[in-house]
Enzyme design. Sequence first.
Site, mmCIF file in Angstrom:
data_model
loop_
_atom_site.group_PDB
_atom_site.id
_atom_site.type_symbol
_atom_site.label_atom_id
_atom_site.label_comp_id
_atom_site.label_asym_id
_atom_site.label_seq_id
_atom_site.Cartn_x
_atom_site.Cartn_y
_atom_site.Cartn_z
ATOM 1 N N CYS A 191 1.842 -18.162 -9.386
ATOM 2 C CA CYS A 191 1.549 -19.564 -9.102
ATOM 3 C C CYS A 191 1.343 -19.614 -7.597
ATOM 4 O O CYS A 191 2.300 -19.553 -6.836
ATOM 5 C CB CYS A 191 2.693 -20.478 -9.522
ATOM 6 S SG CYS A 191 2.413 -22.191 -9.033
ATOM 7 N N CYS B 271 2.764 -23.057 -5.910
ATOM 8 C CA CYS B 271 4.200 -23.387 -5.913
ATOM 9 C C CYS B 271 4.963 -22.325 -6.701
ATOM 10 O O CYS B 271 5.111 -21.216 -6.214
ATOM 11 C CB CYS B 271 4.448 -24.795 -6.443
ATOM 12 S SG CYS B 271 3.536 -25.213 -7.932
ATOM 13 N N SER B 272 5.419 -22.645 -7.894
ATOM 14 C CA SER B 272 6.324 -21.712 -8.571
ATOM 15 C C SER B 272 6.240 -21.829 -10.091
ATOM 16 O O SER B 272 7.181 -21.475 -10.779
ATOM 17 C CB SER B 272 7.752 -22.013 -8.137
ATOM 18 O OG SER B 272 8.049 -23.367 -8.474
ATOM 19 N N CYS B 273 5.123 -22.349 -10.631
ATOM 20 C CA CYS B 273 5.017 -22.542 -12.085
ATOM 21 C C CYS B 273 5.218 -21.210 -12.804
ATOM 22 O O CYS B 273 4.706 -20.177 -12.367
ATOM 23 C CB CYS B 273 3.672 -23.142 -12.441
ATOM 24 S SG CYS B 273 3.392 -24.715 -11.598
#
Lengths: 113, 220
Positions: free
Chosen positions: B124, B127-129
């Site tokens: 991702c 961000c951090s998906c």
Amino acid sequence: MSERRYHDMGGLDAGPVARTEHNFEPWENKTDAIVRLLSNPKSGPLMRIDELRRGIEDMGPGIYDELTYYERWIASVANVLIEKGVIHVDELGRKLEEVKARHAPASTAASEG
Amino acid sequence: MSNDHSHHHDHGHDHVHADPHAPRKDLEDIPPTYHQALADAVAELLIEKGVFTGGDLRDTIEYMQGRTPELGAKITARAWTDPEFKAKLLTNAKEAAAEIGIDTGPAPLLVMENTPDVHNVIVCTLCSCYPVFLLGKSPDWYKSREYRSRVVRDPRTVLSEFGTDIAPERELRVHDSTADMRYMILPMRPEGTDGMDEAQLAQLVTRDSLIGVIEVNPPA
């Protein structure tokens, strides 16, 4: 085309991947759960994941890199909830003092030695 | 982690001396950092305001702690042994997972199959998906600047840092996750596993193979 923002890092140069990981602490699990409850449609939702991200992306490049992952999350949650009037900055301040007072050293002094 | 703690054996030190029979010092006694206190303060205010209850919070924490890579491994082992399940998994991952009692969470999910011609990996970049309902919370490196920046541009080198060498003729696809689409990788079933049942196969499947930074190793 506008300049990319600091969270938009795909394709940039960076060093080798350090394969770090850690066991999540109770406050990190709590922060994660707060976000899940707030973003659940059952709560409105009071705060969407997009708002969490916007709060993180508005922190500025310095803070973004200094804070750990869940530190960014809880800081964003607090800011967004204040912005939306769900909580008020003065009550948050009071509550923070209350939490800190609960952990004051008086309760641990007896165990030293 | 060597001898930097040796001074703790000095009795004049203000450090609490370790007594193996004493009750463990409660975590609550360590003053919280600002952000730890903030998490408590926000949670308590939201509970006081009736946004959710303390029970909701505990239940959610517990539920999410139960989301571990074993779930992704179970799905993988089923796909390896049941062609019909696999076909469904690749076309409708949420329904397929639900059939074996696994909740994939609120976000849409695609499962990408590794083959001899194609290897897949997820990231991702913004961000951090991450498929947190199938793999649990993501490791720190997945959220690092280094991984997010480089894996989309030079994935072969990044994978080699994980000890994975993808042959030059094998296509390497990088899937950039978003809030609107999560991915999980269906790794290739390794050689030498013909006699193994589903539970044994699931034991071979690691979190990192479901992210796509490594492949599943044959049994030792």
